[in-house]
Motif scaffolding. Structure first.
Motif, PDB file in Angstrom:
ATOM      1  N   TYR A 122       0.302  -7.777   0.565  1.00 28.43           N
ATOM      2  CA  TYR A 122       0.007  -7.618   1.709  1.00 28.43           C
ATOM      3  C   TYR A 122       1.023  -6.114   2.248  1.00 28.43           C
ATOM      4  O   TYR A 122       1.553  -5.658   1.936  1.00 28.43           O
ATOM      5  N   ASP A 123       0.203  -6.152   3.516  1.00 36.85           N
ATOM      6  CA  ASP A 123       0.300  -4.845   3.735  1.00 36.85           C
ATOM      7  C   ASP A 123      -0.762  -4.673   5.375  1.00 36.85           C
ATOM      8  O   ASP A 123      -0.694  -5.040   5.426  1.00 36.85           O
ATOM      9  N   VAL A 124       0.796  -3.463   6.098  1.00 36.89           N
ATOM     10  CA  VAL A 124      -0.258  -3.366   7.629  1.00 36.89           C
ATOM     11  C   VAL A 124      -1.892  -2.973   7.528  1.00 36.89           C
ATOM     12  O   VAL A 124      -2.064  -2.700   8.280  1.00 36.89           O
ATOM     13  N   ASN A 160      13.341   0.098  10.221  1.00 41.85           N
ATOM     14  CA  ASN A 160      13.056  -0.697   8.672  1.00 41.85           C
ATOM     15  C   ASN A 160      14.141  -2.590   8.557  1.00 41.85           C
ATOM     16  O   ASN A 160      13.393  -3.304   8.752  1.00 41.85           O
ATOM     17  N   ASN A 219      15.369  -0.181   2.072  1.00 42.39           N
ATOM     18  CA  ASN A 219      16.511   0.311   2.755  1.00 42.39           C
ATOM     19  C   ASN A 219      16.728   0.167   4.462  1.00 42.39           C
ATOM     20  O   ASN A 219      15.554   0.041   5.357  1.00 42.39           O
ATOM     21  N   ALA A 244       0.873  -1.477   0.209  1.00 38.84           N
ATOM     22  CA  ALA A 244       0.360   0.342  -0.096  1.00 38.84           C
ATOM     23  C   ALA A 244       1.086   1.012  -0.430  1.00 38.84           C
ATOM     24  O   ALA A 244       0.654   2.336   0.073  1.00 38.84           O
ATOM     25  N   GLY A 245       2.292   1.123  -0.110  1.00 44.50           N
ATOM     26  CA  GLY A 245       2.724   2.185   0.259  1.00 44.50           C
ATOM     27  C   GLY A 245       2.975   2.926  -1.849  1.00 44.50           C
ATOM     28  O   GLY A 245       3.027   2.877  -2.432  1.00 44.50           O
ATOM     29  N   GLY A 246       4.071   4.684  -0.728  1.00 43.70           N
ATOM     30  CA  GLY A 246       4.397   4.966  -1.954  1.00 43.70           C
ATOM     31  C   GLY A 246       5.194   3.846  -3.410  1.00 43.70           C
ATOM     32  O   GLY A 246       4.988   4.477  -4.420  1.00 43.70           O
ATOM     33  N   ILE A 247       6.103   3.078  -2.961  1.00 48.58           N
ATOM     34  CA  ILE A 247       6.185   2.000  -4.137  1.00 48.58           C
ATOM     35  C   ILE A 247       5.599   1.158  -4.017  1.00 48.58           C
ATOM     36  O   ILE A 247       4.984   0.740  -5.609  1.00 48.58           O
ATOM     37  N   THR A 258       9.570   6.583  -5.319  1.00 46.20           N
ATOM     38  CA  THR A 258       8.547   5.338  -5.456  1.00 46.20           C
ATOM     39  C   THR A 258       8.228   5.216  -7.108  1.00 46.20           C
ATOM     40  O   THR A 258       8.394   4.102  -7.076  1.00 46.20           O
ATOM     41  N   ILE A 284      11.304  -4.466  10.565  1.00 46.47           N
ATOM     42  CA  ILE A 284      10.486  -4.875   9.289  1.00 46.47           C
ATOM     43  C   ILE A 284      11.094  -5.520   9.325  1.00 46.47           C
ATOM     44  O   ILE A 284      10.114  -7.379   8.398  1.00 46.47           O
ATOM     45  N   PRO A 317       9.065  -4.124  -0.474  1.00 43.27           N
ATOM     46  CA  PRO A 317       9.456  -2.609  -0.043  1.00 43.27           C
ATOM     47  C   PRO A 317       8.764  -2.133   1.110  1.00 43.27           C
ATOM     48  O   PRO A 317       8.450  -0.829   1.131  1.00 43.27           O
ATOM     49  N   ALA A 318       8.470  -2.869   2.163  1.00 41.81           N
ATOM     50  CA  ALA A 318       8.027  -2.283   3.566  1.00 41.81           C
ATOM     51  C   ALA A 318       8.630  -1.307   3.969  1.00 41.81           C
ATOM     52  O   ALA A 318      10.330  -2.078   4.027  1.00 41.81           O
ATOM     53  N   GLY A 319       8.223  -0.400   5.069  1.00 37.98           N
ATOM     54  CA  GLY A 319       9.485   0.169   5.376  1.00 37.98           C
ATOM     55  C   GLY A 319       8.897   1.582   5.820  1.00 37.98           C
ATOM     56  O   GLY A 319       8.520   2.301   4.643  1.00 37.98           O
ATOM     57  N   VAL A 320       9.911   3.135   6.327  1.00 35.74           N
ATOM     58  CA  VAL A 320       9.406   3.892   7.163  1.00 35.74           C
ATOM     59  C   VAL A 320      11.044   4.836   5.506  1.00 35.74           C
ATOM     60  O   VAL A 320      12.112   4.121   5.265  1.00 35.74           O
ATOM     61  N   PRO A 321      10.262   6.052   4.596  1.00 34.28           N
ATOM     62  CA  PRO A 321      11.210   6.759   3.546  1.00 34.28           C
ATOM     63  C   PRO A 321      12.116   7.244   3.914  1.00 34.28           C
ATOM     64  O   PRO A 321      11.742   7.879   5.245  1.00 34.28           O
TER      65      PRO A 321
HETATM   66  N1  APR Z   1       4.709  -5.507   7.192  1.00 29.91           N
HETATM   67  C1  APR Z   1       4.353  -4.479   5.966  1.00 29.91           C
HETATM   68  N2  APR Z   1       4.155  -3.291   5.456  1.00 29.91           N
HETATM   69  C2  APR Z   1       4.532  -2.711   6.561  1.00 29.91           C
HETATM   70  C3  APR Z   1       5.139  -2.809   7.390  1.00 29.91           C
HETATM   71  C4  APR Z   1       5.352  -4.377   8.092  1.00 29.91           C
HETATM   72  N3  APR Z   1       5.337  -4.460   8.758  1.00 29.91           N
HETATM   73  N4  APR Z   1       5.492  -1.414   7.967  1.00 29.91           N
HETATM   74  C5  APR Z   1       5.439  -0.467   7.176  1.00 29.91           C
HETATM   75  N5  APR Z   1       4.680  -1.377   6.623  1.00 29.91           N
HETATM   76  C6  APR Z   1       4.336  -0.771   5.052  1.00 29.91           C
HETATM   77  C7  APR Z   1       3.753   1.068   5.064  1.00 29.91           C
HETATM   78  O1  APR Z   1       2.179   0.584   5.810  1.00 29.91           O
HETATM   79  C8  APR Z   1       3.091   1.248   3.530  1.00 29.91           C
HETATM   80  O2  APR Z   1       3.081   0.710   3.330  1.00 29.91           O
HETATM   81  O3  APR Z   1       5.137  -0.113   3.476  1.00 29.91           O
HETATM   82  C9  APR Z   1       4.700   0.587   3.524  1.00 29.91           C
HETATM   83  C10 APR Z   1       5.566   1.953   2.832  1.00 29.91           C
HETATM   84  O4  APR Z   1       4.861   2.685   2.290  1.00 29.91           O
HETATM   85  P1  APR Z   1       5.496   4.353   2.129  1.00 29.91           P
HETATM   86  O5  APR Z   1       5.450   4.959   3.556  1.00 29.91           O
HETATM   87  O6  APR Z   1       5.151   5.401   1.390  1.00 29.91           O
HETATM   88  O7  APR Z   1       7.421   3.879   2.135  1.00 29.91           O
HETATM   89  P2  APR Z   1       8.339   3.645   0.713  1.00 29.91           P
HETATM   90  O8  APR Z   1       8.276   5.369  -0.275  1.00 29.91           O
HETATM   91  O9  APR Z   1       7.042   3.316  -0.072  1.00 29.91           O
HETATM   92  O10 APR Z   1       9.004   2.729   0.512  1.00 29.91           O
HETATM   93  C11 APR Z   1       9.640   2.023   1.420  1.00 29.91           C
HETATM   94  O11 APR Z   1      11.666   0.997   0.386  1.00 29.91           O
HETATM   95  O12 APR Z   1      13.335   1.825  -1.451  1.00 29.91           O
HETATM   96  C12 APR Z   1      12.843   1.407   0.376  1.00 29.91           C
HETATM   97  O13 APR Z   1      14.161   3.755   1.588  1.00 29.91           O
HETATM   98  C13 APR Z   1      12.748   2.944   1.155  1.00 29.91           C
HETATM   99  O14 APR Z   1      13.046   1.950   2.767  1.00 29.91           O
HETATM  100  C14 APR Z   1      11.916   2.501   2.038  1.00 29.91           C
HETATM  101  C15 APR Z   1      11.149   1.692   1.521  1.00 29.91           C
END
Ligand code: APR
Length: 316
Positions: A35-37, A96, A121, A12-15, A227, A99, A78-82
């Motif tokens: 899958y996402d949270v 991250n 990352n 569901a994230g930006g990537i 993203t 995660i 790609p789950a995690g904070v950017p």
């Molecule tokens: N399990 C699954 N998804 C998760 C979890 C988890 N434990 N924790 C966070 N997420 C999800 C968030 O809910 C969100 O939908 O990961 C997604 C991350 O999306 P964004 O915050 O938009 O970040 P994004 O720009 O997609 O980057 C994600 O990729 O390139 C790397 O450095 C970047 O580490 C970062 C990751």
């Protein structure tokens, strides 16, 4: 079950969202498990209305992770904070790392044979983290765990083709090392079609490629990191893994366990992909003196990043 199944964790994230879109359109993908949270049902409903053959399923929250990755052939993470302006990829470590560790623990149980492509990352550390978790569980196969460095290749090909007036779709630039700062080493000397660069061009292109992620972070001014281009790179790499599984061997740069460079356990080089993941490490090949210096300089930094990931899992 239909094969190949691709599971996307962080869908569901930006990537995750544009990457899901590209995977849904990939004719080789039979089942796309999202899958996402948060927000997975909405993204899945939206993508499921696209008239391509991939079946889309939604899995939300830790209780549904097992089903998301069970029987997956490829798992893209790609789950995690950017990053935000002023942050390095390593600043993401604390959030991250946990995660990726927790996702890998479930993958080890539910889908130990899957090919795992990690985007989260700092990739230089998250690949060792996932590998350590799989080792602990007794299911580690170094041929099946990848850090996605495809965006470094994509950027190099974009910048080189633009500078030299080449057809971008036919320009090939390998990138070796890792996926952060000085560990990103574009091998401009191996550009195809064969292309001459002046020392000045090399001295400008190399740091631009190494810092390209920061260009995006700064332009987005707090809204995150790359993203759309990352999604393209992730989809291209996932497609390469799926083609390999289907018996179409192909070569991609990826950050994997490798003996290509002495004294470092993980190093991105061109690798041949096949039915079981890495078929062959092709290594860095013939490099210029300038590139060799960058390779040598990257080893200490990579080892620091790798040790940090390993220590995180071992609890040091
Ligand atoms: N399990 C699954 N998804 C998760 C979890 C988890 N434990 N924790 C966070 N997420 C999800 C968030 O809910 C969100 O939908 O990961 C997604 C991350 O999306 P964004 O915050 O938009 O970040 P994004 O720009 O997609 O980057 C994600 O990729 O390139 C790397 O450095 C970047 O580490 C970062 C990751």
């Amino acid at each position: 079950s239909q094969a190949p199944k691709v599971a996307l964790l962080g869908a569901a994230g930006g990537i995750g969202q544009p990457l899901g879109l590209l995977l849904k359109q990939d004719p080789l993908v039979a089942h796309l498990a999202l899958y996402d949270v948060v927000n997975t049902p909405g993204v899945a409903a939206d993508l499921s209305h696209i008239d391509s053959n991939a079946k889309v399923t939604a899995h939300t929250g830790p209780k549904e992770l097992f089903a998301a990755v069970e029987n997956a052939d490829v798992i893209v993470i790609p789950a995690g904070v950017p990053r935000k302006p002023g942050m390095t990829r390593d600043d993401l470590f604390n959030t991250n790392a946990g995660i990726v560790r927790d996702l890998a623990a479930v993958i080890a149980k539910a889908s130990p044979k899957a090919l795992i492509a990690i985007i989260t990352n700092p990739v230089n550390s998250t690949v060792p983290i996932a590998s350590e978790v799989l080792k602990k569980a007794g299911v580690y196969d170094p041929k099946r765990v990848f850090g996605v460095t495809t965006l470094d290749v994509v950027r190099s090909q974009a910048f080189v083709s633009e500078l030299k007036g080449l057809d971008a779709s036919k320009t090939v630039v390998p990138v070796v090392g890792g996926h952060a700062g000085i560990t990103i080493i574009p091998l401009l000397s191996q550009t195809k079609p064969a292309t001459k660069f002046t020392d000045d061009e090399i001295a400008k292109l190399t740091p631009r490629i190494q810092d390209a992620g920061t260009e995006v972070v700064n332009a987005k001014a707090g809204a995150g990191s790359a993203t759309l281009s990352m999604a393209l790179a992730g989809a291209r790499f996932a497609n390469a893994l799926v083609r390999g599984i289907k018996g179409e061997k192909n070569v991609q740069c990826a950050y994997v366990a490798s003996d290509a460079v002495k004294g470092v356990e993980y190093f991105s080089t061109p690798v041949e992909l096949g039915p079981n993941g890495v078929e062959k490490i092709l290594g860095v090949g013939k490099v210029s003196a300038y590139e060799q210096k960058l390779i040598d300089a990257s080893v200490a930094e990579l080892n620091k990043n790798i040790a940090k990931g390993v220590a995180f899992v071992k609890g040091n």
